[in-house]
Design an enzyme around this catalytic site. Structure first.
Site, PDB file in Angstrom:
ATOM      1  CE  LYS A  86      -4.053   2.038   2.186  1.00  0.00           C
ATOM      2  NZ  LYS A  86      -3.607   3.440   2.058  1.00  0.00           N
ATOM      3  CG  HIS A 125     -31.972   5.579   7.779  1.00  0.00           C
ATOM      4  ND1 HIS A 125     -32.221   6.330   8.900  1.00  0.00           N
ATOM      5  CD2 HIS A 125     -31.427   4.417   8.223  1.00  0.00           C
ATOM      6  CE1 HIS A 125     -31.822   5.666   9.973  1.00  0.00           C
ATOM      7  NE2 HIS A 125     -31.333   4.495   9.589  1.00  0.00           N
ATOM      8  N   GLY A 139     -38.462   2.892  16.620  1.00  0.00           N
ATOM      9  CA  GLY A 139     -37.758   1.649  16.863  1.00  0.00           C
ATOM     10  C   GLY A 139     -36.665   1.844  17.889  1.00  0.00           C
TER      11      GLY A 139
END
Length: 911
Positions: free
Chosen positions: A273, A720, A774
């Site tokens: 990386k 959502h 909820g």
């Protein structure tokens, strides 16, 4: 002192210790090596004057500030010694076992050269084990006749411990790189080096005599040969998956997903990386363009790369790679990269190329990575020198490759599927695994400087909450700055100052920040840190550099997935037939007609088949995976739930962009928001392109129950929705007032407050509907005609909320900080903004109890029906008994906020 004494004492034909050399520049490496020689001691080393200044500390460091440890200064060591762990043969100087006990970097307080000469070196450690302020003091100071005797001790700060605190040497006794103790290191005979004349040699898994700069991926612990090839590559048109086409103006880069561990298997190849700037090179008949991942033109800033790319033997191409600056050790450094641009030394930078997406009339996006990299290697040929480098890779042995990369102090690795095409955007065919925690954060403010520091004291940083524009505070960053950096950053920050805090959860009056100066959240900083605290703050953060290639709006918290989940998603992308099919085909049905009922039930359970899911063509992998452990609810149970409530729920999802909360390991595991569609998005989901601040994002939409079940398959526990629909995104059609109570507020008071808000809205001429969240609160939802825009809606909701709060300040607060609620209900109107979302009706929550956001009639809302009354077991039973929809008239209501806005303004003036 230099390395003369160090080299005089060692026979490098026998000892595995690095010969090394003095460096011309100062780094800030810090290491402690636990050394079992003639006596056990700890070697404390700080990089200064191009070497590791070294002290032998017989009793090791102590976190008790009252304890001063003797530290005998020994000969300087080369910086390469910071990687050393192994066995020095008996009879050699320092013969015995060496463990790398701690490693990191150090930050001088004041001028380190002057302090060292004066014999009073004050510094801050940023190690994996040791942190905070420390002192090295020479006995007798600068006038001492014996310069070898020093004392090491801890300063009094948050990292210090008292006399009764745990001994750090016993508490953390193992190697920071290999997690072994001294006995385990000594037992591994591959660590013993002998004289070359006697034929003994290292196994290669133990030490690297050639730095990573000389051989980028000669990570020998993987025991595999580099796959770089100089063979002539086949013509682009002959590569399987290549397609003839015009040279595109730009190709969006493929991005990697963060996972906790590397994958296993030979289908994965692994690269180092790199810590630099991602850069796409576009070449068209000698004309070269260098474009950042955000399509910014960097051509003029990197002329030496443009010249080198222009000499490649091709007509047209698009290449992918990373522009980096390398330390003398071969590691890439983002700080050095920034310094190179600042000091106009970009000619020192290198371009590591790792992919080829287009070549001479053919798009190679559909070709396998293996074929693309072979073509790239052949294309570079002997040109892979100077500024253009090929990013090598190794196949298989991912865990070993990762372990060795971390041992070498690298940032991490990238793992890629060798058989897959190039897929722009973030997906699961490329994974990233980090050795060190280093992420981007948005700068939202700073504190005043203290003491002798100039400019500022600390940066205040945060990240965006996925699915919204909310900037979440992540902490102060007070270290990592040179005097030059402080001056440059201060000059950038001053013009950006503003009065209001950009953080959604922090102000001067509320939260951990005092005497802050706020700035527009447009600058992005790269920060290195040790870990996240339980309350979502950065531990031991240190500033690295500004990121000019990242947009502030894109910065979210990077959460690591379990590697199994990512591999599963990668295989799904590849179209492999895995898991259980929810739908039974005709052959299955005919065959089951001859089975016993018991056998049919058994096979149905094994394949994830259920009557409620009949006709739904979605594969459920691991249908028995438990998502809610307290109730034993499985993935199959959740799919069944959405199939049962689909007809009630879908009208509230229709054509609405979604933001998802995914919990691949279930409610008890790590969860993350997903705002945009990724490469692994199920085919059952529709997508819509939405223009955002700096780019276009693709959101998902659900049209049917099959789409709902496909969300279950990818681990979605919360759904959502936007307040507008895809065909007219700029005209919202519903408002949400979210009642979020302090834990001390009793449920009957929340119910009473919701009714109060419903009455207030009714007085304004607006009909409203109520549902549980909820969680612990309630939503009052108002359907409106699609006439106003987002600014008008937000203005109305803010005015209405302010009026309600002003009318009963003892009950409500508009301050979202939990610390400010103090027995009140936070009336959240901020969900009524473009891009903001609220949990959908009938959606589950990623909370214990498997609770569901449940629509109610106003008459049903009582003090006995709290937020936890309805879960995925109870709600289908409730719906089966209902004679009518609790929100029966919701979609028939036609009302505008225009008149309501005038009334609200009037009420505000009267109050």
């Amino acid at each position: 002192m230099g390395l003369k004494e160090y080299k005089r004492k060692r026979n490098f034909r026998v000892t595995p210790e690095p010969q090394g050399r003095e460096l011309k520049h100062d780094g800030r490496l810090y290491v402690i090596q636990k050394h079992a020689a003639s006596h056990l001691h700890y070697d404390f080393r700080l990089e200064l004057q191009g070497v590791l200044k070294s002290w032998a500390v017989p009793k090791g460091p102590s976190l008790d500030p009252s304890v001063k440890r003797l530290a005998m200064q020994v000969e300087d060591h080369p910086v390469d010694y910071g990687d050393f762990e192994g066995i020095i043969p008996e009879g050699e100087y320092g013969g015995g076992t060496v463990m790398l006990w701690d490693r990191g970097w150090w930050e001088a307080v004041g001028d380190p050269h002057e302090a060292y000469r004066a014999g009073r070196l004050k510094f801050i450690l940023h190690g994996e084990k040791l942190h905070g302020g420390w002192m090295l003091v020479r006995r007798g100071g600068s006038k001492s006749s014996d310069e070898r005797h020093w004392f090491l001790f801890k300063e009094r700060d948050d990292e210090a411990r008292g006399p009764r605190g745990k001994d750090i040497l016993l508490e953390k006794s193992r190697s920071v790189t290999t997690d072994r103790d001294l006995d385990e290191i000594a037992a591994e005979r591959d660590r013993v080096w002998g004289s070359n004349r006697n034929g003994a040699a290292s196994s290669g898994a133990a030490h690297k005599t050639k730095r990573v700069a000389k051989k980028r991926v000669a990570v020998k612990s993987a025991k595999a040969k580099p796959t770089r090839s100089r063979a002539k590559a086949p013509a682009a048109g002959k590569l399987e998956g290549a397609k003839r086409g015009k040279l595109p103006a730009f190709v969006e880069p493929q991005l990697a997903t963060l996972t906790r561990e590397p994958p296993e298997g030979d289908e994965w190849v692994h690269e180092i990386k790199l810590d630099g700037y991602r850069m796409i090179a576009r070449i068209d008949r000698g004309k070269v363009k260098l474009l950042s991942r955000r399509e910014q033109d960097w051509t003029g800033r990197l002329p030496h790369l443009v010249e080198a790319l222009g000499r490649l033997p091709l007509k047209q191409a698009i290449l992918d790679g990373e522009v980096v600056a390398e330390e003398s050790s071969g590691r890439t450094s983002f700080q050095l990269l920034q310094n190179a641009f600042r000091d106009q030394r970009s000619g020192d930078l290198k371009y590591y190329l790792f992919d080829l997406m287009y070549l001479d009339g053919y798009s190679l996006l559909g070709a396998s990575l293996e074929d693309r990299k072979q073509a790239l290697a052949a294309l570079l040929g002997s040109k892979a020198a100077g500024p253009l480098m090929l990013s090598e890779h190794l196949a298989g042995d991912g865990p070993k490759f990762f372990k060795e990369a971390c041992r070498m102090g690298l940032e991490g690795i990238i793992c890629k599927r060798r058989d897959r095409p190039y897929l722009p955007g973030r997906g699961y065919d490329w994974l990233k695994i980090k050795c060190v925690r280093r992420e981007e954060f948005v700068i939202g403010g700073y504190t005043e400087p203290g003491g002798a520091r100039h400019g500022f004291g600390a940066l205040l940083v945060g990240y965006h909450e996925p699915g919204s524009r909310r900037l979440i505070y992540a902490g102060k960053v007070g270290t990592g700055y040179s005097e030059k950096t402080l001056a440059e950053l201060t000059a950038r920050l001053k013009p950006l100052e503003q009065d209001a805090s950009p953080f959604a959860d922090v102000t001067r009056r509320v939260g951990p920040v005092r005497h802050a100066r706020w700035v527009k959240p447009v600058l992005v900083a790269q920060i290195e840190f040790s870990e996240w605290t339980n309350d979502g703050r950065l531990r031991h953060p240190s500033f690295q550099a500004l990121r000019e290639d990242k947009a502030a709006a894109e910065v979210v918290r990077d959460r690591a997935l379990p590697v199994e989940q990512a591999v599963d998603a990668s295989e799904k992308q590849a179209g492999k037939k895995r898991g259980s099919r929810v739908q039974r085909n005709h052959k299955d049905r005919n065959h089951q007609g001859t089975m016993s009922a018991k056998k049919q039930a058994t096979q149905a359970k094994q394949r994830g088949v259920d009557e409620a899911l009949e006709g739904i063509d979605v594969r459920l992998t691991h249908p028995d995976k438990v998502l809610y452990p307290d109730q034993g609810i499985t993935k199959l149970d959740l799919a069944r739930y959405y199939a049962q409530v689909g007809s009630w729920m879908l009208p509230h999802l229709k054509d609405r962009p979604l933001v998802l909360v995914r919990c691949p390991e279930g409610q008890q595991g790590e969860c993350f928001y997903q705002k945009h569609a990724g490469a692994g998005t199920p085919a059952a989901l529709r997508q819509v392109a939405i223009r955002e601040k700096s780019k276009t994002g693709h959101y998902v939409l659900v049209d049917d129950v099959q789409g709902l079940v496909s969300l279950v398959q990818i681990g979605v526990l919360e759904i959502h929705v936007w307040g507008s629909r895809a065909d007219r995104l700029e005209q919202p059609d519903r408002l949400v007032f979210d009642l979020d109570p302090d834990p001390s507020v009793k449920w009957p008071r929340v119910v009473e407050s919701a009714r109060q808000i419903g009455d207030f809205l009714r007085d304004l001429g607006l009909e409203s509907f109520v549902k549980t969240t909820g969680g612990k609160g309630l939503h009052v939802v108002v359907p409106i005609s699609r006439k106003g825009d987002w600014d008008e809606v937000r203005e109305f909701c803010q005015a209405a909320a302010q009026t309600i709060s002003d009318g009963d300040p003892g009950r409500y607060t508009l301050n979202m900080s939990k610390a400010a609620r103090g027995g009140k209900i936070f009336l959240d109107y901020l969900r009524n903004a473009r891009g903001a979302t609220s949990v959908a009706p009938y959606s589950t929550r990623s909370r214990p109890g498997a609770t569901v956001s449940t629509p109610l009639e106003w008459d049903e809302l009582t003090g006995k029906t709290d937020a936890g009354t309805f879960d995925i077991a109870a709600l289908p039973k409730r719906l089966a008994k209902l004679k009518r929809d609790p929100w029966q008239n919701f979609f028939e209501v036609k009302q505008s906020i225009t008149a309501a806005m005038r009334k609200t303004v009037g009420l505000a003036k009267r109050s």
